[in-house]
Design a protein around this motif. Structure first.
Motif, PDB file in Angstrom:
ATOM      1  N   ILE B 259       1.027  -7.021  -8.959  1.00  0.00           N
ATOM      2  CA  ILE B 259      -0.055  -6.493  -7.901  1.00  0.00           C
ATOM      3  C   ILE B 259       0.404  -4.682  -7.946  1.00  0.00           C
ATOM      4  O   ILE B 259      -0.548  -3.802  -7.697  1.00  0.00           O
ATOM      5  N   GLU B 260       1.707  -4.596  -8.354  1.00  0.00           N
ATOM      6  CA  GLU B 260       1.936  -2.967  -8.182  1.00  0.00           C
ATOM      7  C   GLU B 260       1.231  -2.271  -9.376  1.00  0.00           C
ATOM      8  O   GLU B 260       0.605  -1.224  -9.223  1.00  0.00           O
ATOM      9  N   ASP B 261       0.874  -2.932 -10.423  1.00  0.00           N
ATOM     10  CA  ASP B 261       0.433  -2.417 -11.553  1.00  0.00           C
ATOM     11  C   ASP B 261      -1.242  -2.038 -11.336  1.00  0.00           C
ATOM     12  O   ASP B 261      -1.606  -0.917 -11.696  1.00  0.00           O
ATOM     13  N   GLY B 269       0.131   3.484  -5.551  1.00  0.00           N
ATOM     14  CA  GLY B 269       1.286   2.674  -6.179  1.00  0.00           C
ATOM     15  C   GLY B 269       2.172   2.623  -4.612  1.00  0.00           C
ATOM     16  O   GLY B 269       1.483   3.177  -3.556  1.00  0.00           O
ATOM     17  N   PHE B 270       3.092   1.872  -4.894  1.00  0.00           N
ATOM     18  CA  PHE B 270       4.054   1.537  -3.528  1.00  0.00           C
ATOM     19  C   PHE B 270       4.876   2.906  -3.325  1.00  0.00           C
ATOM     20  O   PHE B 270       5.270   3.733  -4.076  1.00  0.00           O
ATOM     21  N   MET B 271       4.835   3.038  -1.880  1.00  0.00           N
ATOM     22  CA  MET B 271       5.624   4.336  -1.275  1.00  0.00           C
ATOM     23  C   MET B 271       7.024   3.899  -1.592  1.00  0.00           C
ATOM     24  O   MET B 271       7.491   2.731  -1.277  1.00  0.00           O
ATOM     25  N   TRP B 272       7.776   5.054  -2.530  1.00  0.00           N
ATOM     26  CA  TRP B 272       9.272   4.514  -2.556  1.00  0.00           C
ATOM     27  C   TRP B 272       9.772   5.925  -2.937  1.00  0.00           C
ATOM     28  O   TRP B 272       9.079   6.813  -3.465  1.00  0.00           O
ATOM     29  N   ASN B 273      10.973   6.247  -2.294  1.00  0.00           N
ATOM     30  CA  ASN B 273      11.783   7.236  -3.050  1.00  0.00           C
ATOM     31  C   ASN B 273      13.412   6.979  -3.277  1.00  0.00           C
ATOM     32  O   ASN B 273      13.689   5.860  -2.639  1.00  0.00           O
TER      33      ASN B 273
END
Lengths: 417, 380
Positions: B259-261, B269-273
């Motif tokens: 699903i991220e794709d 895309g997903f929130m990430w750091n």
């Protein structure tokens, strides 16, 4: 409406209202957008067109949902009052609560006095529907707290267990419970309890802050049926009025326990006069006297109640505009209440019944809470007289039924006198 | 949350007048929010308009929880964690075992790195489950989002999920339009989520406009489930009866990747750091946002005086089988990882697998009337 700003500007209050409402904004009236009040660093969010944000009201049955068309939403959705209160905030409670099983709820609230003007295109039809066709643009609401005008008002104690009159009052210049900041709420508390401390004679009393109440005080207030608790009704919590509970909330009552003021519950203040038995005249006399004295005391310090000639006293919920007054009795009507004509009789007398626990409760035994239906378009004196005349009629009916005599449905009384 | 957005108006009141009364409070926010920090942050606002009072409202309204130390604050968007660092960093540190503002979080969703986990004794382990949350970059979070944004999140999520095939193929059920029959089935499957009733969630504004743009997706096998727009944009759950946690975790990782794709294709895309890992509404779910756990029968071990200590050492926590804030029924517990931030997904699921295995051995010993004193593990 310009007269309201004039009143604010002329008040001796030492709060920087002028710093808030910039001089330029006065000339364009109330229709100000939030952009002018947001600091340079932050942008205002309106990333989506109104159609994307329009709420889904298909399953809703409240006054707001009946009148909020997509076009009206588009017209009002990027407006804000000078304090920053928005349409979405005003309608949130109605979006979150589609309908009430027994009564058609209002579905929107005001965040401040200016809400009723900035969002007039929605408030006006809601007010019209809720208050029997009252046209807020044109009609004038009469305010009359001269209790000496009341005729009769001493009910038969065999039937009437208690008598009560309540209303609300808002302090002009401070936002209403759905929108107020903690500082504003604390200001309301300060202003009100300072005024109440000035009451004398049979109105002298004491304030019990919800945050500082002792266990003993709390128990006494519960026993007296005075204590109010954090609202649980989603109609209220969704409007944001329970934020920061119990900060700056409290109860004041006189030593005789016949005059009571709630601070910062659903409105800035709720004022209640009550006593056991059927002396509604005395209850209303104390009510008027207490209100007038409190008003006088706050005016000494440069404050005043929110009021205007079209909407009367301004309160959080549009259903309480005008007088905000509910005058009622707890009354035993064992025979009449079982008569199939009872609802129609009440209707024609412009009365409503509730259970003895208040709104949304059922009657216990055959004791009912009977009070006026109307709030706006008639004065306090008129409404209390309506209750007095109506309750007398109900008692007459009950007495006739006791003797096996028949009763008549009265002709409907007119609404706007 | 919409009720606190008139921040500039509020600035005309002094710090003393606005600072909340936290004297009765016991949550992470109340511990961290000194007057100095309140003063420093009260004039700030994220680009989308989320303010300090919005962040803390839930913690002001909910002084404390009887069983757990609640967080007492939420994020309204990705930028909240940056703009309100001075409050959120100490909260994060307190909640996540001393995690420092300079620490880096390791993300590892490579299910093959999990050792074992496919053989938890089904006589004890009734079911296995892994859940996490994901936020879509470019949209604000549930406490703050408008109806338009929430609907956009739903629309994109539906596209992502309906693109799934194979074992992930399934159907989306919007809460708004569900039929009675569908509703009953979802309840029977224990899939249906309802409007939050917890004041912790309600006070933050995430239940506004319910049930607009909320829904549930699940695959035909009923082993992969996605909640849309509940407490987070997405909650992704992989589950099945029995003790094959490895299979559950594999499905979890593969499904998330798929699903991220789709979201990435739309620039959401997903929130990430690299400091906080996956960004979610509640600071307690930062990092992996992962809760991997089992429903396991431990009637004897759960009454052993050292049960709590064993759990702590294994970095696990217990809940009742109804989830957070419920009690256990019939000696069956929900045992899951306690950590979220500072260790990877693989590491956290490994702890669950290894820990549950050990506890089952202990239970067996206790059944035979033997002591478990020599099995008490060291602190992990």
């Amino acid at each position: 409406m310009a007269s309201n700003f004039a009143r604010i500007l002329s008040s001796k209050r030492n709060v920087g209202i002028l710093s808030l409402v910039g001089a330029g904004s006065l000339s364009v009236g109330f229709f100000l957008t939030r952009e002018q009040y947001v600091s340079a660093g932050a942008q205002v969010r309106r990333l989506y067109p109104a159609s994307a944000d329009y709420p889904d009201l298909r399953k809703h049955n409240n006054c707001m949902a009946s009148h909020l068309t997509p076009a009206l939403y588009a017209k009002l959705c990027d407006k804000a009052t000078p304090n920053g209160f928005t349409l979405d905030q005003a309608i949130q409670t109605g979006v979150d609560n589609p309908g009430h099983p027994f009564i058609k709820t209002v579905g929107m609230v005001a965040g401040d006095e200016e809400s009723y003007e900035v969002f007039a295109d929605l408030f006006d039809p809601v007010i019209k529907e809720r208050h029997n066709g009252y046209n807020a643009r044109i009609m004038k609401h009469p305010t009359d707290l001269e209790s000496s005008k009341i005729r009769g008002g001493q009910f038969d104690d065999n039937y009437v267990l208690s008598s009560r009159v309540r209303t609300g009052r808002s302090i002009r210049g401070l936002s209403l419970p759905p929108a107020c900041t903690r500082a504003e709420r604390r200001d309301v508390e300060r202003v009100v309890i300072s005024a109440l401390a000035g009451l004398k004679g049979n109105l002298a009393g004491k304030y019990y802050s919800l945050t500082e109440m002792t266990e003993k005080e709390q128990q006494q207030l519960i026993d007296d049926h005075f204590l109010f608790d954090k609202p649980v009704s989603p109609l209220l919590t969704c409007a944001g009025m329970a934020r920061d509970w119990p900060d700056a909330r409290g109860i004041w009552h006189n030593n005789e326990k016949t005059f009571l003021v709630w601070v910062n519950e659903e409105d800035h203040t709720r004022v209640i006069s009550m006593e056991k038995g059927g002396n509604m005249k005395r209850v209303f006399e104390r009510f008027c006297r207490g209100l007038q004295e409190v008003e006088h005391l706050i005016q000494e310090k440069g404050w005043e109640f929110m009021w205007n000639e079209h909407l009367g006293y301004i309160l959080t919920c549009p259903s309480n505009l005008g007088t905000g007054l509910r005058a009622g009795v707890h009354i035993k009507l064992p025979r009449l209440s079982k008569d199939p004509r009872f609802p129609k009789i009440l209707d024609n007398l412009r009365l409503q019944k509730r259970g003895t626990g208040g709104v949304d409760t059922a009657a216990v035994g055959s004791t009912f809470d009977i009070s006026n239906l109307d709030r706006l378009g008639q004065s306090e004196v008129q409404l209390v007289q309506t209750v007095i005349d109506g309750v007398n009629y109900l008692i007459e009916c009950e007495k006739r039924l006791e003797k096996g005599q028949d009763i008549k449905i009265p002709a409907p009384i007119s609404q706007f006198k | 949350m919409p009720f606190n957005c008139h921040n500039d108006y509020k600035m005309k009141f002094s710090l003393e007048e606005e600072y909340p009364d936290l004297s009765q409070h016991n949550n992470h926010m109340a511990k961290a929010l000194t007057k100095e920090i309140y003063e420093k942050l009260r004039s700030k606002s994220t680009p989308s308009g989320f303010t300090l009072d919005d962040i803390i409202q839930t913690g002001v309204d909910n002084p404390g929880h009887p069983f757990i130390m609640t967080v007492g604050c939420v994020a309204g968007d990705e930028e909240s964690y940056e703009v309100f660092k001075d409050l959120l960093d100490p909260v994060i540190s307190d909640r996540h075992g001393g995690y420092k503002p300079t620490d880096k979080h390791n993300t590892d969703l490579n299910w093959e790195n999990l050792k074992g986990g496919d053989d938890l004794d089904p006589n004890y382990v009734q079911s296995s489950r892994v859940r996490t949350g994901r936020s879509l970059k470019g949209y604000t979070l549930p406490p703050h989002n408008s109806r338009g944004e929430r609907r956009a999140v739903e629309k994109l999520s539906i596209e992502a999920m309906t693109s799934l095939d194979g074992e992930f193929k399934g159907k989306y059920y919007p809460l708004k339009d569900m039929t009675e029959k569908e509703q009953d089935q979802l309840i029977a499957d224990h899939f249906l989520f309802d409007k939050p009733v917890s004041p912790l969630l309600l006070a933050s504004g995430m239940a506004r406009d319910w049930p607009d743009a909320r829904g549930i997706y699940h695959n035909d096998n009923k082993t992969f489930l996605v909640w849309v727009n509940e407490e987070d944009h997405l909650r992704v759950i992989s589950m099945q009866k029995g003790g094959n946690m490895k299979e559950v975790f594999k499905r979890f990782c593969v499904g998330l990747q798929k699903i991220e794709d789709v979201f990435k294709k739309h620039n959401h895309g997903f929130m990430w750091n690299e400091h906080l890992g996956f960004i979610l509404t509640c600071p307690s779910n930062l990092g992996t946002g992962l809760r991997g756990g089992v429903h396991v029968k431990l009637p004897k071990l759960s009454t052993h005086p050292k049960f709590e200590e064993i759990l702590t050492r294994l970095r696990l926590q217990k809940r009742g089988t109804g989830g957070v804030d419920t009690a256990s029924v019939g000696g069956v517990f929900d045992i899951s990882n306690a950590d979220r931030l500072g260790s990877s997904e693989v590491q956290q699921v490994q702890l669950v697998v290894d820990g549950v295995k050990l506890m089952i051995e202990m239970e067996k010993k206790l059944e035979k009337g033997e002591s478990i004193d020599d099995m008490i593990p060291a602190q992990k």
